[in-house]
Motif scaffolding. Structure first.
Motif, PDB file in Angstrom:
ATOM      1  N   SER A 121     -13.484   4.304   3.309  1.00 29.00           N
ATOM      2  CA  SER A 121     -12.506   3.742   4.240  1.00 29.00           C
ATOM      3  C   SER A 121     -11.075   4.125   3.880  1.00 29.00           C
ATOM      4  O   SER A 121     -10.151   3.864   4.656  1.00 29.00           O
ATOM      5  CB  SER A 121     -12.596   2.215   4.252  1.00 29.00           C
ATOM      6  OG  SER A 121     -13.806   1.765   4.804  1.00 29.00           O
ATOM      7  N   TRP A 122     -10.876   4.694   2.704  1.00 35.57           N
ATOM      8  CA  TRP A 122      -9.519   4.956   2.244  1.00 35.57           C
ATOM      9  C   TRP A 122      -8.731   5.896   3.161  1.00 35.57           C
ATOM     10  O   TRP A 122      -7.584   5.581   3.518  1.00 35.57           O
ATOM     11  CB  TRP A 122      -9.532   5.481   0.807  1.00 35.57           C
ATOM     12  CG  TRP A 122      -9.606   4.397  -0.218  1.00 35.57           C
ATOM     13  CD1 TRP A 122     -10.727   3.880  -0.798  1.00 35.57           C
ATOM     14  CD2 TRP A 122      -8.503   3.674  -0.777  1.00 35.57           C
ATOM     15  NE1 TRP A 122     -10.396   2.883  -1.685  1.00 35.57           N
ATOM     16  CE2 TRP A 122      -9.035   2.744  -1.691  1.00 35.57           C
ATOM     17  CE3 TRP A 122      -7.122   3.729  -0.602  1.00 35.57           C
ATOM     18  CZ2 TRP A 122      -8.234   1.866  -2.429  1.00 35.57           C
ATOM     19  CZ3 TRP A 122      -6.319   2.862  -1.333  1.00 35.57           C
ATOM     20  CH2 TRP A 122      -6.871   1.944  -2.232  1.00 35.57           C
ATOM     21  N   PRO A 123      -9.254   7.050   3.570  1.00 34.20           N
ATOM     22  CA  PRO A 123      -8.437   7.936   4.406  1.00 34.20           C
ATOM     23  C   PRO A 123      -7.961   7.275   5.697  1.00 34.20           C
ATOM     24  O   PRO A 123      -6.776   7.371   6.056  1.00 34.20           O
ATOM     25  CB  PRO A 123      -9.376   9.113   4.681  1.00 34.20           C
ATOM     26  CG  PRO A 123     -10.292   9.144   3.498  1.00 34.20           C
ATOM     27  CD  PRO A 123     -10.534   7.690   3.192  1.00 34.20           C
ATOM     28  N   ALA A 124      -8.860   6.599   6.415  1.00 35.64           N
ATOM     29  CA  ALA A 124      -8.460   5.945   7.663  1.00 35.64           C
ATOM     30  C   ALA A 124      -7.487   4.806   7.392  1.00 35.64           C
ATOM     31  O   ALA A 124      -6.531   4.605   8.150  1.00 35.64           O
ATOM     32  CB  ALA A 124      -9.694   5.425   8.401  1.00 35.64           C
ATOM     33  N   SER A 125      -7.716   4.065   6.317  1.00 35.39           N
ATOM     34  CA  SER A 125      -6.820   2.953   5.995  1.00 35.39           C
ATOM     35  C   SER A 125      -5.432   3.464   5.614  1.00 35.39           C
ATOM     36  O   SER A 125      -4.413   2.868   5.996  1.00 35.39           O
ATOM     37  CB  SER A 125      -7.404   2.116   4.851  1.00 35.39           C
ATOM     38  OG  SER A 125      -8.644   1.545   5.215  1.00 35.39           O
ATOM     39  N   LEU A 126      -5.369   4.552   4.875  1.00 37.38           N
ATOM     40  CA  LEU A 126      -4.077   5.120   4.499  1.00 37.38           C
ATOM     41  C   LEU A 126      -3.317   5.621   5.724  1.00 37.38           C
ATOM     42  O   LEU A 126      -2.103   5.414   5.839  1.00 37.38           O
ATOM     43  CB  LEU A 126      -4.288   6.255   3.490  1.00 37.38           C
ATOM     44  CG  LEU A 126      -4.752   5.839   2.094  1.00 37.38           C
ATOM     45  CD1 LEU A 126      -5.243   7.052   1.314  1.00 37.38           C
ATOM     46  CD2 LEU A 126      -3.636   5.132   1.325  1.00 37.38           C
ATOM     47  N   VAL A 127      -4.015   6.279   6.628  1.00 38.48           N
ATOM     48  CA  VAL A 127      -3.358   6.769   7.839  1.00 38.48           C
ATOM     49  C   VAL A 127      -2.905   5.603   8.710  1.00 38.48           C
ATOM     50  O   VAL A 127      -1.792   5.598   9.253  1.00 38.48           O
ATOM     51  CB  VAL A 127      -4.293   7.725   8.605  1.00 38.48           C
ATOM     52  CG1 VAL A 127      -3.784   7.982  10.022  1.00 38.48           C
ATOM     53  CG2 VAL A 127      -4.420   9.050   7.859  1.00 38.48           C
TER      54      VAL A 127
END
Length: 311
Positions: A100-106
């Protein structure tokens, strides 16, 4: 579910905060979008709204020994969730999200570009998995999913999403989600997803997704899991000294102009009825259409993949 003293807002006169604990790739959060869109529009003036990304799929999760079997199981799970929520699901889930990190960071980085941009970016990220079946679980996929969002500066977004500052903000979100308020582990039933806090691998707990926490000086109200809009209205009303929530139903044209992307349940809850406008673009999913504004369709990943048909 009564008011309980809690949180840093205690002693801040006149401050009410609605905190939404979520993840861009959570099916229950996706299914709750109609009610949450209603809630955002209905909140009284002066109420602060904050979104906390809980990181449902973490970076240190063990990989599945059989990815195909895991995907098949998770596709059935999403289909079961969709039966309860009515939310669209992808005709085929290609894989379970690796992180989930990439979507959460964006999504977190987009908040620096304004509320409207942030809402549209998060919506696009949700639609990658629940409309297209391909989760935005890499930096490149997340950026590609949101390409063309009106008002978005893609160069700034790409840089911000990789910055230490934004990663620290998501790390803080993840940590906050793992400090649930008293009472989150024991919640009322009456829902296919009551939303009791989930035990974590280290023996702690995190909020189930989605969960909304309404906080005001001296207390809070918790609305966990899948709940009707009346539950949110009651929580906000109690914390705002009885101030009612008022959301005006829009015409189908107005709703699509405002939101740019609408599911069937959103038509029912947010509009005054009637058919989608003739100029709307229809995207077929596994269990009903998603409707897009033509300007949204022009840059939406569903149209880029060739999976739409005009109405």
């Amino acid at each position: 579910m009564t008011a309980v003293p809690d949180g840093p807002l205690a002693g801040t006169p006149g401050t009410t905060e609605v905190v939404e604990y979520t993840d861009p790739l959570c099916p229950w959060a996706w299914g709750s979008e109609p009610v949450f869109r209603w809630l955002r529009a209905a909140l009284p003036a002066g109420v602060r709204r904050r979104r906390v990304f809980c990181v449902l799929f973490d970076e240190d999760d063990d990989p599945a020994p059989d990815p195909a079997a895991e995907t098949a199981w998770y596709a059935r799970y999403v289909e079961d969730v969709a039966r309860h929520t009515g939310a669209p699901r992808a005709p085929r889930l290609h894989r379970v999200a690796a992180s989930s990190w990439p979507a959460s960071l964006v999504a977190k980085a987009a908040e620096a570009q304004g509320a409207d941009v942030a809402e549209r970016v998060l919506r696009r990220l949700r639609e990658t998995v629940f409309v297209l079946g391909v989760p935005a679980d890499t930096h490149e996929l997340a950026l590609a999913a949101v390409r063309g969002v009106p008002g978005l500066d893609p160069v700034r977004l790409a840089a911000d999403a990789l910055s230490d500052a934004v990663r620290e903000r998501v790390r803080a979100d993840r940590s906050e989600a793992r400090r649930p308020v008293p009472g989150a582990r024991s919640v009322p039933g009456g829902s296919p997803h009551p939303g009791a806090a989930k035990e974590t691998g280290d023996g702690g707990y995190r909020y189930a997704l989605p969960t909304v926490l309404v906080r005001a000086p001296g207390g809070h109200r918790l609305v966990p899991g899948l709940r009707p809009r009346e539950a949110y209205a009651a929580a906000v009303g109690e914390m705002c000294a009885g101030v009612p929530l008022v959301a005006v139903r829009l015409s189908p044209d107005e709703a699509l102009l405002r939101h740019r992307s609408l599911t069937g349940p959103e038509w029912e809850l947010l509009t005054d009825g009637g058919e989608p406008p003739s100029w709307a673009v229809r995207v077929e999913t596994g269990n009903g259409p998603l409707w897009l504004h033509p300007e949204e369709a022009a840059t939406h990943p569903a149209t880029r993949s060739g999976s739409t048909a005009g109405r």
